[in-house]
Design a protein around this motif. Structure first.
Motif, PDB file in Angstrom:
ATOM      1  N   GLU A  18       0.791  -1.133  -0.124  1.00 31.70           N
ATOM      2  CA  GLU A  18       0.104  -0.240  -0.146  1.00 31.70           C
ATOM      3  C   GLU A  18       1.023   1.436   0.224  1.00 31.70           C
ATOM      4  N   TYR A  54      -4.471   2.252  -6.904  1.00 32.80           N
ATOM      5  CA  TYR A  54      -5.183   2.265  -7.475  1.00 32.80           C
ATOM      6  C   TYR A  54      -6.286   3.197  -6.131  1.00 32.80           C
ATOM      7  N   VAL A  55      -7.183   4.272  -6.098  1.00 37.55           N
ATOM      8  CA  VAL A  55      -6.960   4.844  -5.062  1.00 37.55           C
ATOM      9  C   VAL A  55      -8.990   5.007  -5.057  1.00 37.55           C
ATOM     10  N   ASP A  56      -9.358   4.179  -3.913  1.00 39.92           N
ATOM     11  CA  ASP A  56     -11.368   3.510  -3.860  1.00 39.92           C
ATOM     12  C   ASP A  56     -11.320   3.033  -4.675  1.00 39.92           C
ATOM     13  N   GLY A  57     -10.585   2.043  -5.452  1.00 38.19           N
ATOM     14  CA  GLY A  57     -11.201   1.010  -6.460  1.00 38.19           C
ATOM     15  C   GLY A  57     -11.259   1.155  -8.198  1.00 38.19           C
ATOM     16  N   GLU A  58     -10.688   2.500  -8.182  1.00 36.76           N
ATOM     17  CA  GLU A  58     -10.370   2.677  -9.440  1.00 36.76           C
ATOM     18  C   GLU A  58      -8.669   2.801  -9.519  1.00 36.76           C
ATOM     19  N   THR A  60      -5.061   5.133 -10.998  1.00 33.10           N
ATOM     20  CA  THR A  60      -4.865   5.557 -10.708  1.00 33.10           C
ATOM     21  C   THR A  60      -3.437   5.632 -11.869  1.00 33.10           C
ATOM     22  N   TYR A  63      -0.066   8.898  -7.659  1.00 33.16           N
ATOM     23  CA  TYR A  63       0.357   8.733  -6.088  1.00 33.16           C
ATOM     24  C   TYR A  63       1.050   9.182  -5.723  1.00 33.16           C
TER      25      TYR A  63
END
Length: 107
Positions: A18, A54-58, A60, A63
């Protein structure tokens, strides 16, 4: 600085795969000095899912944050755990964090 109890509680949150946002780091008690030292802007590598962010399941593209793997190594350093054998032989990030946790448990 962090107490041993705080270190262990923070380490428990680490998985190895993460990237924590700056805000999350602050909310869970990562020292500001660590955040300043370890924060970076990461880019997704869309070649493999494990390299995609992934950010909130999407998905990207970029980051900014701190890898929980790096936090785990900082905790190990603070607790005087020799991680040279972990870094040298274990390639998988999650397994590295597990090995750090195991090394701390052994002490």
């Amino acid at each position: 600085m962090l107490s041993e109890i705080d270190c262990l509680a923070l380490l428990e949150k680490c998985r190895g795969d993460e990237i924590w946002s700056i805000e999350f780091c602050q909310s869970v008690g990562v020292p500001n000095e660590w955040v300043a030292e370890l924060a970076d802007r990461y880019e997704s590598g869309f070649d493999q899912d494990r390299n995609t962010i992934y950010v909130d399941g999407e998905m990207t593209n970029q980051y900014e944050g701190v890898r929980d793997l790096d936090i785990a190594y900082k905790i190990a350093q603070l607790l005087n755990v020799d991680t040279s054998r972990i870094e040298g032989i274990i390639l998988d990030r999650c397994r590295q964090v597990r090995a750090i946790k195991d090394a701390i448990d052994e002490d």
